[in-house]
Design a protein around this motif. Sequence first.
Motif, PDB file in Angstrom:
ATOM      1  N   ASN A  88     -36.132  15.563  -3.598  1.00 32.13           N
ATOM      2  CA  ASN A  88     -36.730  16.470  -4.589  1.00 32.13           C
ATOM      3  C   ASN A  88     -37.588  17.563  -3.987  1.00 32.13           C
ATOM      4  O   ASN A  88     -38.560  17.991  -4.586  1.00 32.13           O
ATOM      5  CB  ASN A  88     -37.575  15.665  -5.593  1.00 32.13           C
ATOM      6  CG  ASN A  88     -36.713  14.724  -6.419  1.00 32.13           C
ATOM      7  OD1 ASN A  88     -35.513  14.616  -6.184  1.00 32.13           O
ATOM      8  ND2 ASN A  88     -37.295  14.043  -7.370  1.00 32.13           N
ATOM      9  N   THR A 147     -28.397  10.814 -10.440  1.00 31.14           N
ATOM     10  CA  THR A 147     -29.810  10.785 -10.840  1.00 31.14           C
ATOM     11  C   THR A 147     -30.620  10.349  -9.627  1.00 31.14           C
ATOM     12  O   THR A 147     -30.147   9.536  -8.823  1.00 31.14           O
ATOM     13  CB  THR A 147     -30.093   9.772 -11.981  1.00 31.14           C
ATOM     14  OG1 THR A 147     -29.560   8.506 -11.604  1.00 31.14           O
ATOM     15  CG2 THR A 147     -29.488  10.198 -13.286  1.00 31.14           C
ATOM     16  N   SER A 148     -31.826  10.896  -9.505  1.00 29.25           N
ATOM     17  CA  SER A 148     -32.645  10.497  -8.357  1.00 29.25           C
ATOM     18  C   SER A 148     -34.124  10.698  -8.658  1.00 29.25           C
ATOM     19  O   SER A 148     -34.495  11.390  -9.601  1.00 29.25           O
ATOM     20  CB  SER A 148     -32.273  11.319  -7.118  1.00 29.25           C
ATOM     21  OG  SER A 148     -32.744  12.640  -7.266  1.00 29.25           O
ATOM     22  N   LYS A 149     -34.940  10.078  -7.814  1.00 29.04           N
ATOM     23  CA  LYS A 149     -36.395  10.230  -7.919  1.00 29.04           C
ATOM     24  C   LYS A 149     -36.954  10.116  -6.513  1.00 29.04           C
ATOM     25  O   LYS A 149     -36.505   9.276  -5.740  1.00 29.04           O
ATOM     26  CB  LYS A 149     -36.951   9.129  -8.824  1.00 29.04           C
ATOM     27  CG  LYS A 149     -38.404   9.366  -9.245  1.00 29.04           C
ATOM     28  CD  LYS A 149     -38.833   8.340 -10.274  1.00 29.04           C
ATOM     29  CE  LYS A 149     -40.308   8.456 -10.606  1.00 29.04           C
ATOM     30  NZ  LYS A 149     -40.683   9.637 -11.367  1.00 29.04           N
ATOM     31  N   ASP A 175     -36.938   7.594  -1.514  1.00 29.45           N
ATOM     32  CA  ASP A 175     -35.942   8.247  -2.363  1.00 29.45           C
ATOM     33  C   ASP A 175     -35.077   7.201  -3.025  1.00 29.45           C
ATOM     34  O   ASP A 175     -34.495   6.351  -2.346  1.00 29.45           O
ATOM     35  CB  ASP A 175     -35.053   9.173  -1.524  1.00 29.45           C
ATOM     36  CG  ASP A 175     -35.779  10.429  -1.104  1.00 29.45           C
ATOM     37  OD1 ASP A 175     -36.011  11.271  -1.964  1.00 29.45           O
ATOM     38  OD2 ASP A 175     -36.130  10.555   0.085  1.00 29.45           O
ATOM     39  N   GLN A 222     -36.834   3.527 -13.507  1.00 28.77           N
ATOM     40  CA  GLN A 222     -36.710   4.835 -14.181  1.00 28.77           C
ATOM     41  C   GLN A 222     -35.365   5.495 -13.866  1.00 28.77           C
ATOM     42  O   GLN A 222     -34.744   6.104 -14.743  1.00 28.77           O
ATOM     43  CB  GLN A 222     -37.867   5.755 -13.762  1.00 28.77           C
ATOM     44  CG  GLN A 222     -39.193   5.321 -14.374  1.00 28.77           C
ATOM     45  CD  GLN A 222     -40.392   6.016 -13.743  1.00 28.77           C
ATOM     46  OE1 GLN A 222     -40.302   6.608 -12.657  1.00 28.77           O
ATOM     47  NE2 GLN A 222     -41.533   5.937 -14.410  1.00 28.77           N
ATOM     48  N   VAL A 223     -34.925   5.376 -12.588  1.00 28.52           N
ATOM     49  CA  VAL A 223     -33.629   5.966 -12.217  1.00 28.52           C
ATOM     50  C   VAL A 223     -32.500   5.227 -12.937  1.00 28.52           C
ATOM     51  O   VAL A 223     -31.569   5.848 -13.465  1.00 28.52           O
ATOM     52  CB  VAL A 223     -33.431   5.954 -10.681  1.00 28.52           C
ATOM     53  CG1 VAL A 223     -32.012   6.354 -10.301  1.00 28.52           C
ATOM     54  CG2 VAL A 223     -34.430   6.896 -10.018  1.00 28.52           C
ATOM     55  N   ALA A 274     -40.067   3.061  -9.997  1.00 32.13           N
ATOM     56  CA  ALA A 274     -39.234   4.257  -9.781  1.00 32.13           C
ATOM     57  C   ALA A 274     -37.752   3.900  -9.900  1.00 32.13           C
ATOM     58  O   ALA A 274     -36.962   4.643 -10.495  1.00 32.13           O
ATOM     59  CB  ALA A 274     -39.522   4.843  -8.404  1.00 32.13           C
TER      60      ALA A 274
END
Length: 327
Positions: free
Chosen positions: A104, A170-172, A159, A260-261, A257
């Motif tokens: 990101n 999708t990623s965070k 990541d 959420q992904v 995290a």
Amino acid sequence: MGKEIGIDLGTANILIYLKDKGIVVNEPSVITINTETKKAVAVGEEAREMLGKTPGKLQAIRPLKDGVIADFQLTEIMLTHFINKLNLKGIFSRPTILICCPSNITSIEKSAIQDVALRCGARKVFIEEEPKAAAVGAGLDISKPSGNMVIDIGGGTTDVAVLSLGDIVTSKSLKIAGDTMDQDIVKYVKDNYKLLIGDTTAEAIKIELGNAIDADKEHTMEVRGRDMVTGLPKTITLTEEDGQIALKEVCEAVMIATKQVLEQTPPELSADIVNKGIFLTGGGALLRRLDTFLESALKVPVFVAERPLDCVAEGCGIMLENTKYLQ
């Protein structure tokens, strides 16, 4: 023709992959400079041994913070040093470089990384996202229309990404990773034992006693530091339970995290992930029983990649050899 190089520009370590030769450089991303002359005194492993131990005019610095470049000049000196070590001299030797960065980061941070690589003598620079390289390096075939999930826990960033058809769905990216674990250990020892320790000692505790769940109280380690009350050197004994309590927040942040992904992932890909499981890569994947902790919280199988520390660099190599992966 010029050589092709893959670089895992990590906050903690720099790994360089040379096409047809494999990983040729694996050194800490640390540089020691003389503050008066502004010249580099040591780079890599030699500089890492000086962290927290330098006299006045020498300074050991880590020029990368949270997966991005914090000091351009020093990063350039460090990268040039490692690239020169490869002896790629010759008339057509300007290499093509593939550099991996967190998922990101901004376009400004990307172009900064590109500039540094070009100034180091690259002919052409590709920038790829770390989770993509980590997935390829862990042996996942991300080019097919099916879901793959990786959690890449490095030194500066974690990541979490779901990949399909050769790209990230999708990623965070979290600025919580190996360095945060070290800081949490320093804080825990300071708050609970009134002992001051350095980052190098904290890292040794993380490697020896760090764990995510089911701590073994019998496993202990002697730790030396400076007593905050008397100011004198002092030795204490820590157990694995201390390691678990100190790292609890980081483990939970990674788990949240990942949740959420998974919540943002299309249902068809979620079905694939339940079948294949989630793969852990990066240095943080070596934390004891982190896979068990995540598995029990997410109800999805979690596996640690075979050589988690080398996944991103190995992935760079595979991408250089299969241009279908490169955008």
